[in-house]
Write a protein that holds these residues in place. Structure first.
Motif, PDB file in Angstrom:
ATOM      1  N   GLN A   1      53.564  42.767  37.965  1.00 27.96           N
ATOM      2  CA  GLN A   1      52.505  43.726  37.633  1.00 27.96           C
ATOM      3  C   GLN A   1      53.083  45.024  37.105  1.00 27.96           C
ATOM      4  O   GLN A   1      52.604  45.563  36.110  1.00 27.96           O
ATOM      5  N   LYS A   2      54.113  45.540  37.753  1.00 23.49           N
ATOM      6  CA  LYS A   2      54.674  46.836  37.377  1.00 23.49           C
ATOM      7  C   LYS A   2      55.536  46.768  36.119  1.00 23.49           C
ATOM      8  O   LYS A   2      55.677  47.746  35.403  1.00 23.49           O
ATOM      9  N   SER A   3      56.119  45.613  35.827  1.00 25.23           N
ATOM     10  CA  SER A   3      57.022  45.497  34.681  1.00 25.23           C
ATOM     11  C   SER A   3      56.313  45.028  33.411  1.00 25.23           C
ATOM     12  O   SER A   3      56.912  45.014  32.345  1.00 25.23           O
ATOM     13  N   GLY A   4      55.063  44.631  33.530  1.00 23.49           N
ATOM     14  CA  GLY A   4      54.356  44.105  32.369  1.00 23.49           C
ATOM     15  C   GLY A   4      54.649  42.631  32.109  1.00 23.49           C
ATOM     16  O   GLY A   4      54.245  42.078  31.100  1.00 23.49           O
ATOM     17  N   GLU A   5      55.352  41.979  33.009  1.00 20.97           N
ATOM     18  CA  GLU A   5      55.687  40.554  32.863  1.00 20.97           C
ATOM     19  C   GLU A   5      54.686  39.681  33.606  1.00 20.97           C
ATOM     20  O   GLU A   5      55.023  38.618  34.093  1.00 20.97           O
ATOM     21  N   TRP A   6      53.440  40.129  33.672  1.00 18.17           N
ATOM     22  CA  TRP A   6      52.426  39.436  34.447  1.00 18.17           C
ATOM     23  C   TRP A   6      52.245  38.006  33.948  1.00 18.17           C
ATOM     24  O   TRP A   6      52.215  37.734  32.753  1.00 18.17           O
ATOM     25  N   LYS A   7      52.120  37.062  34.881  1.00 20.29           N
ATOM     26  CA  LYS A   7      51.859  35.652  34.571  1.00 20.29           C
ATOM     27  C   LYS A   7      50.666  35.202  35.405  1.00 20.29           C
ATOM     28  O   LYS A   7      50.620  35.480  36.606  1.00 20.29           O
ATOM     29  N   PRO A   8      49.716  34.526  34.805  1.00 14.83           N
ATOM     30  CA  PRO A   8      48.539  34.102  35.578  1.00 14.83           C
ATOM     31  C   PRO A   8      48.909  33.097  36.663  1.00 14.83           C
ATOM     32  O   PRO A   8      49.735  32.221  36.448  1.00 14.83           O
ATOM     33  N   ARG A   9      48.288  33.263  37.823  1.00 10.59           N
ATOM     34  CA  ARG A   9      48.469  32.316  38.926  1.00 10.59           C
ATOM     35  C   ARG A   9      47.349  31.285  38.952  1.00 10.59           C
ATOM     36  O   ARG A   9      47.448  30.284  39.643  1.00 10.59           O
ATOM     37  N   PHE A  10      46.255  31.574  38.246  1.00  6.34           N
ATOM     38  CA  PHE A  10      45.089  30.705  38.282  1.00  6.34           C
ATOM     39  C   PHE A  10      44.683  30.337  36.858  1.00  6.34           C
ATOM     40  O   PHE A  10      44.960  31.073  35.915  1.00  6.34           O
TER      41      PHE A  10
ATOM     42  N   ALA B   1      30.314  42.077  40.000  1.00  3.63           N
ATOM     43  CA  ALA B   1      30.842  43.121  40.887  1.00  3.63           C
ATOM     44  C   ALA B   1      31.210  44.348  40.067  1.00  3.63           C
ATOM     45  O   ALA B   1      31.238  44.306  38.832  1.00  3.63           O
ATOM     46  N   THR B   2      31.492  45.433  40.770  1.00  6.57           N
ATOM     47  CA  THR B   2      31.977  46.665  40.165  1.00  6.57           C
ATOM     48  C   THR B   2      33.305  47.008  40.825  1.00  6.57           C
ATOM     49  O   THR B   2      33.388  47.058  42.062  1.00  6.57           O
ATOM     50  N   ALA B   3      34.331  47.220  40.038  1.00  6.60           N
ATOM     51  CA  ALA B   3      35.651  47.548  40.587  1.00  6.60           C
ATOM     52  C   ALA B   3      35.607  48.889  41.301  1.00  6.60           C
ATOM     53  O   ALA B   3      35.062  49.854  40.781  1.00  6.60           O
ATOM     54  N   GLN B   4      36.165  48.952  42.469  1.00  6.39           N
ATOM     55  CA  GLN B   4      36.255  50.194  43.234  1.00  6.39           C
ATOM     56  C   GLN B   4      37.624  50.849  43.063  1.00  6.39           C
ATOM     57  O   GLN B   4      37.800  52.021  43.377  1.00  6.39           O
ATOM     58  N   GLN B   5      38.574  50.070  42.578  1.00 10.03           N
ATOM     59  CA  GLN B   5      39.920  50.560  42.300  1.00 10.03           C
ATOM     60  C   GLN B   5      40.457  49.752  41.131  1.00 10.03           C
ATOM     61  O   GLN B   5      39.817  48.804  40.695  1.00 10.03           O
ATOM     62  N   GLU B   6      41.602  50.129  40.606  1.00  3.33           N
ATOM     63  CA  GLU B   6      42.165  49.384  39.482  1.00  3.33           C
ATOM     64  C   GLU B   6      42.511  47.975  39.940  1.00  3.33           C
ATOM     65  O   GLU B   6      43.108  47.769  40.992  1.00  3.33           O
ATOM     66  N   GLU B   7      42.102  47.005  39.155  1.00  2.00           N
ATOM     67  CA  GLU B   7      42.364  45.597  39.425  1.00  2.00           C
ATOM     68  C   GLU B   7      42.992  44.983  38.187  1.00  2.00           C
ATOM     69  O   GLU B   7      43.005  45.584  37.120  1.00  2.00           O
ATOM     70  N   ARG B   8      43.477  43.767  38.326  1.00  3.28           N
ATOM     71  CA  ARG B   8      44.015  43.024  37.191  1.00  3.28           C
ATOM     72  C   ARG B   8      43.376  41.649  37.193  1.00  3.28           C
ATOM     73  O   ARG B   8      43.366  40.966  38.210  1.00  3.28           O
ATOM     74  N   CYS B   9      42.826  41.235  36.049  1.00  4.49           N
ATOM     75  CA  CYS B   9      42.166  39.935  35.948  1.00  4.49           C
ATOM     76  C   CYS B   9      43.162  38.818  36.288  1.00  4.49           C
ATOM     77  O   CYS B   9      44.270  38.773  35.748  1.00  4.49           O
TER      78      CYS B   9
ATOM     79  N   GLN C   1      44.365  41.284  32.141  1.00  4.82           N
ATOM     80  CA  GLN C   1      43.736  42.507  31.635  1.00  4.82           C
ATOM     81  C   GLN C   1      43.434  43.451  32.795  1.00  4.82           C
ATOM     82  O   GLN C   1      42.951  43.040  33.847  1.00  4.82           O
ATOM     83  N   LEU C   2      43.735  44.746  32.581  1.00  4.26           N
ATOM     84  CA  LEU C   2      43.424  45.736  33.607  1.00  4.26           C
ATOM     85  C   LEU C   2      41.919  45.970  33.685  1.00  4.26           C
ATOM     86  O   LEU C   2      41.239  45.992  32.662  1.00  4.26           O
ATOM     87  N   ILE C   3      41.418  46.142  34.887  1.00 10.23           N
ATOM     88  CA  ILE C   3      40.012  46.444  35.149  1.00 10.23           C
ATOM     89  C   ILE C   3      40.007  47.816  35.818  1.00 10.23           C
ATOM     90  O   ILE C   3      40.575  47.990  36.890  1.00 10.23           O
TER      91      ILE C   3
ATOM     92  N   PRO D   1      39.873  38.928  41.230  1.00 12.79           N
ATOM     93  CA  PRO D   1      39.185  39.740  40.224  1.00 12.79           C
ATOM     94  C   PRO D   1      39.257  39.073  38.859  1.00 12.79           C
ATOM     95  O   PRO D   1      40.293  38.504  38.485  1.00 12.79           O
ATOM     96  N   LEU D   2      38.150  39.135  38.120  1.00 10.94           N
ATOM     97  CA  LEU D   2      38.082  38.567  36.774  1.00 10.94           C
ATOM     98  C   LEU D   2      37.443  39.581  35.834  1.00 10.94           C
ATOM     99  O   LEU D   2      36.461  40.224  36.183  1.00 10.94           O
TER     100      LEU D   2
END
Length: 111
Positions: free
Chosen positions: A50-59, A70-78, A83-85, A103-104
């Protein structure tokens, strides 16, 4: 289901970390059959990706059984696209085959 590739422990370096006894016990409780050391490795790899930008989907889309608006209450990642939410942004919560709520972003699933 997603598959997590495992490195053989013989290819790992031994390191030491001091944890509070209560934290270690909680990690053991929630790790189940996975083991708390493997859980800690997964947590650390997720953080690094997440922090390095090397994110890989787990799902994948096939893992999502149902979604809820839903409505994000804090920063999330799809969980599908990475994608950042932003906080207060509309999003979906997806229930996976394994019972995780993830989160999606709104455009991450076909209509």
């Amino acid at each position: 289901m997603h598959t997590i590739l495992r490195t053989p422990t013989t290819d790992m370096e031994v390191t030491s970390i001091r944890l509070e006894r209560e934290l270690k016990e909680k990690l053991k409780e929630i790790s189940g059959n996975q083991g708390y050391q493997a859980l800690i490795r997964d947590i650390l790899w997720n953080y690094v990706q997440q922090k390095s930008g090397e994110w890989k989907p787990r799902f994948s889309q096939d893992d999502i059984r149902v979604t809820l608006a839903a409505t994000a209450q804090q920063e999330e990642r799809c969980a599908l696209t990475g994608q950042l939410i932003s906080p207060q942004q509309q999003m979906l919560l997806g229930l996976t085959q394994s019972g995780d709520m993830v989160p999606l972003s709104l455009g991450s699933l076909p209509a």
